[in-house]
Design a protein around this motif. Structure first.
Motif, mmCIF file in Angstrom:
data_model
loop_
_atom_site.group_PDB
_atom_site.id
_atom_site.type_symbol
_atom_site.label_atom_id
_atom_site.label_comp_id
_atom_site.label_asym_id
_atom_site.label_seq_id
_atom_site.Cartn_x
_atom_site.Cartn_y
_atom_site.Cartn_z
ATOM 1 N N TYR A 246 0.790 -1.222 0.000
ATOM 2 C CA TYR A 246 0.000 0.000 0.000
ATOM 3 C C TYR A 246 0.825 1.275 0.000
ATOM 4 C CZ TYR A 246 1.144 0.449 4.952
ATOM 5 O OH TYR A 246 1.815 0.588 6.138
ATOM 6 N N ALA A 247 2.156 1.182 0.083
ATOM 7 C CA ALA A 247 2.952 2.395 0.233
ATOM 8 C C ALA A 247 4.411 2.139 -0.114
ATOM 9 C CB ALA A 247 2.856 2.900 1.682
ATOM 10 N N VAL A 248 5.176 3.237 -0.185
ATOM 11 C CA VAL A 248 6.634 3.178 -0.315
ATOM 12 C C VAL A 248 7.240 4.119 0.720
ATOM 13 C CG1 VAL A 248 6.801 2.487 -2.737
ATOM 14 C CG2 VAL A 248 6.571 4.919 -2.168
ATOM 15 N N GLN A 249 8.472 3.793 1.118
ATOM 16 C CA GLN A 249 9.200 4.618 2.078
ATOM 17 C C GLN A 249 10.515 5.037 1.424
ATOM 18 O OE1 GLN A 249 9.697 2.808 5.908
ATOM 19 N NE2 GLN A 249 10.533 4.648 6.817
ATOM 20 N N PRO A 250 10.600 6.311 1.007
ATOM 21 C CA PRO A 250 11.834 6.771 0.376
ATOM 22 C C PRO A 250 12.922 7.084 1.403
ATOM 23 C CG PRO A 250 10.094 8.436 0.204
ATOM 24 C CD PRO A 250 9.550 7.307 1.002
ATOM 25 N N ARG A 251 14.160 6.887 0.982
ATOM 26 C CA ARG A 251 15.305 7.356 1.770
ATOM 27 C C ARG A 251 15.978 8.438 0.941
ATOM 28 N NH1 ARG A 251 20.466 4.702 2.447
ATOM 29 N NH2 ARG A 251 19.471 2.906 1.482
ATOM 30 N N PHE A 252 15.886 9.680 1.433
ATOM 31 C CA PHE A 252 16.402 10.831 0.695
ATOM 32 C C PHE A 252 17.875 11.070 1.019
ATOM 33 C CE2 PHE A 252 11.817 11.627 0.916
ATOM 34 C CZ PHE A 252 11.542 11.940 -0.402
ATOM 35 N N SER A 253 18.563 11.764 0.110
ATOM 36 C CA SER A 253 19.995 11.983 0.265
ATOM 37 C C SER A 253 20.334 12.897 1.434
ATOM 38 C CB SER A 253 20.572 12.567 -1.034
ATOM 39 O OG SER A 253 19.921 13.785 -1.364
ATOM 40 N N ASP A 254 19.356 13.611 1.987
ATOM 41 C CA ASP A 254 19.645 14.462 3.153
ATOM 42 C C ASP A 254 19.444 13.698 4.460
ATOM 43 O OD1 ASP A 254 16.881 14.258 3.297
ATOM 44 O OD2 ASP A 254 16.531 16.410 3.447
ATOM 45 N N GLY A 255 19.214 12.371 4.360
ATOM 46 C CA GLY A 255 19.077 11.542 5.553
ATOM 47 C C GLY A 255 17.638 11.323 5.992
ATOM 48 N N HIS A 256 16.688 12.040 5.396
ATOM 49 C CA HIS A 256 15.290 11.884 5.803
ATOM 50 C C HIS A 256 14.763 10.544 5.277
ATOM 51 C CE1 HIS A 256 11.254 13.032 6.976
ATOM 52 N NE2 HIS A 256 10.833 12.701 5.779
ATOM 53 N N ASP A 257 14.213 9.724 6.189
ATOM 54 C CA ASP A 257 13.728 8.409 5.750
ATOM 55 C C ASP A 257 12.534 7.932 6.568
ATOM 56 O OD1 ASP A 257 14.843 7.803 8.189
ATOM 57 O OD2 ASP A 257 16.256 6.306 7.422
ATOM 58 N N THR A 258 11.794 8.859 7.185
ATOM 59 C CA THR A 258 10.689 8.434 8.049
ATOM 60 C C THR A 258 9.312 8.640 7.431
ATOM 61 O OG1 THR A 258 10.714 10.582 9.172
ATOM 62 C CG2 THR A 258 12.002 8.808 10.180
#
Length: 136
Positions: free
Chosen positions: A77-89
């Motif tokens: 039902y979803a995806v969880q991105p991990r961004f290059s600035d460290g944001h992953d929540t």
């Protein structure tokens, strides 16, 4: 996080375009969106960005060049991105991706208005984090 309604469109394809910094999503109802990483990052559904209630949102800046390091599935039902600035929540449900894609022009306009009200620009650095009482 609310689950999908049974009539919600689901992605029939999802492609990450690293160079152009967009996620391309084609939904089962035929809708086709190219959602910029920056838009996803500044509208992340995480508590870190949204706060813990209305008026608690944290205005995100300096995210124009943010990259996407990973995009993990969350159930079906979803995806969880991990961004290059460290944001992953942030967990992006299909409904939320559809919302970002279908409302992109309005969301950019609202973001630019909020930046203006704060006297900031898209490329302003994020203020240093002070303790904000978030206990996660």
């Amino acid at each position: 996080m609310a689950g999908l309604r049974s009539d919600s469109p689901t992605p029939s394809s999802l492609t990450v375009h690293g160079k152009s910094r967009v996620i391309e999503v084609v939904f089962s109802d035929g809708a086709h969106f190219r959602i910029p990483f920056e838009l996803m990052r500044v509208y992340s559904p995480s508590a870190e960005v949204q706060g813990h209630g209305p008026g608690q949102e944290v205005l995100q800046t300096g995210k124009r060049d943010v990259g996407l390091l990973a995009l993990e599935p969350v159930g079906n039902y979803a995806v969880q991105p991990r961004f290059s600035d460290g944001h992953d929540t942030g967990i992006f449900s299909w409904d939320y991706l559809y919302f970002l894609g279908s409302q992109e022009a309005r969301l950019w306009s609202d973001y630019e208005r909020r930046l203006g009200e704060a006297g900031l620009g898209r490329d302003s650095p994020m203020p240093e984090k002070a303790g904000h009482g978030c206990s996660h």
